[in-house]
Enzyme design. Structure first.
Site, PDB file in Angstrom:
ATOM      1  N   GLU A  57     -12.586  -7.192  42.722  1.00 22.77           N
ATOM      2  CA  GLU A  57     -12.928  -7.374  44.133  1.00 22.77           C
ATOM      3  C   GLU A  57     -13.630  -8.714  44.342  1.00 22.77           C
ATOM      4  O   GLU A  57     -14.579  -9.047  43.652  1.00 22.77           O
ATOM      5  CB  GLU A  57     -13.831  -6.229  44.619  1.00 22.77           C
ATOM      6  N   ARG A  91     -13.720   7.071  56.442  1.00 17.38           N
ATOM      7  CA  ARG A  91     -12.589   7.902  56.896  1.00 17.38           C
ATOM      8  C   ARG A  91     -12.862   9.370  56.597  1.00 17.38           C
ATOM      9  O   ARG A  91     -12.411  10.266  57.308  1.00 17.38           O
ATOM     10  CB  ARG A  91     -11.325   7.424  56.170  1.00 17.38           C
ATOM     11  N   CYS A 131     -17.601   2.522  47.805  1.00 12.91           N
ATOM     12  CA  CYS A 131     -17.408   1.434  46.837  1.00 12.91           C
ATOM     13  C   CYS A 131     -17.782   0.091  47.446  1.00 12.91           C
ATOM     14  O   CYS A 131     -18.461  -0.715  46.805  1.00 12.91           O
ATOM     15  CB  CYS A 131     -15.973   1.395  46.320  1.00 12.91           C
ATOM     16  N   HIS A 157     -12.173  -2.143  41.120  1.00 14.58           N
ATOM     17  CA  HIS A 157     -11.516  -0.852  41.363  1.00 14.58           C
ATOM     18  C   HIS A 157     -10.486  -0.600  40.266  1.00 14.58           C
ATOM     19  O   HIS A 157      -9.772  -1.525  39.871  1.00 14.58           O
ATOM     20  CB  HIS A 157     -10.787  -0.855  42.713  1.00 14.58           C
TER      21      HIS A 157
HETATM   22  N1  PCA Z   1     -13.933   5.324  45.141  1.00 15.28           N
HETATM   23  C1  PCA Z   1     -14.408   5.345  46.501  1.00 15.28           C
HETATM   24  C2  PCA Z   1     -15.855   5.767  46.402  1.00 15.28           C
HETATM   25  C3  PCA Z   1     -16.057   6.244  45.015  1.00 15.28           C
HETATM   26  C4  PCA Z   1     -14.831   5.869  44.291  1.00 15.28           C
HETATM   27  O1  PCA Z   1     -14.652   6.024  43.086  1.00 15.28           O
HETATM   28  C5  PCA Z   1     -14.194   4.027  47.243  1.00 15.28           C
HETATM   29  O2  PCA Z   1     -13.242   3.295  46.909  1.00 15.28           O
HETATM   30  O3  PCA Z   1     -14.959   3.702  48.157  1.00 15.28           O
END
Ligand code: PCA
Length: 210
Positions: free
Chosen positions: A79, A89, A142, A164
């Site tokens: 990111e 959401r 996140c 991610h």
């Molecule tokens: N993914 C979510 C929150 C926790 C996770 O593992 C996100 O992408 O915000």
């Protein structure tokens, strides 16, 4: 030197969180010389940043990599940015569903990652795992952690950022994008090693857009 690596607890009715499976893999294979601290964050808009701050105060890491799972993505996503907004959401694990509110009122609109994202991209490609630079971590928990982490690190000399990982194959119906914990763990190790090796980013390599 200490590296702090966080994953998330399961959320949204899932039995596992792929980020924690990947973080566990890194911990299992880590051989130093830096100390590696791994920790799990709750999927909560309020408790996750509190826990992250407490971990940073306790361990004083020089590098922090926070990891979450991204359903629907098939590549590890480094990111680039965390933005100062929460727009959920679905409710978090505390039942909170903030809409169009800042992560931190009065704080900057956004922070760039202080990971060397292009060096990390190349390092993950080198270990054979599908990877991209992502320009949005979303607006759920996140992104709150990507933003809160950068805000916290802005006042220290430490560096860090958010990654991610795709969901695990067992979380997804056949044919949907996923990645094993072993491959996501391998990618995270490459991200950490590239950050330790590159105090500044490499001036090359466009992000793998899709
Ligand atoms: N993914 C979510 C929150 C926790 C996770 O593992 C996100 O992408 O915000």
């Amino acid at each position: 030197m200490t590296v702090l690596l966080t994953g998330f607890e399961p959320f949204d009715g899932q039995p596992v969180n792929a980020s924690w499976a990947a973080v566990t893999e890194v911990g299992r294979c880590w051989s130093g010389p830096e100390a590696l601290v791994t920790a799990q964050l709750p999927v909560s808009f309020t408790r996750a940043p509190e826990r992250l701050r407490a971990l940073i105060v306790e361990h004083r890491p020089t590098l922090v990599v926070a990891v979450g799972e991204a359903g629907g993505r098939g590549r590890v996503s480094i990111e680039r940015v965390g933005i100062n907004v929460q727009d959920a959401r679905i409710p978090d694990e505390d039942g909170a569903q903030p809409v169009d509110v800042p992560v931190l009122p009065g704080a900057p609109t956004a922070y760039f990652s202080s990971l060397p994202i292009k060096a990390a991209l190349l390092a993950v490609q080198d270990v054979g795992v599908p990877v991209e630079v992502s320009n949005t971590a979303g607006t759920y928990v996140c992104n709150t952690i990507a933003f809160a982490l950068a805000h916290e690190l802005a006042t220290t000399g430490a560096r860090g950022g958010f990654v991610h990982v795709p969901r695990l194959p067992e979380q997804m119906p056949t044919g949907q994008p996923s990645l094993s914990a072993e491959l996501s763990g391998r990618a995270l190790t490459a991200v950490i090693e590239s950050a330790l090796a590159h105090p500044v980013d490499v001036p090359m390599a466009a992000g793998a857009e899709h």
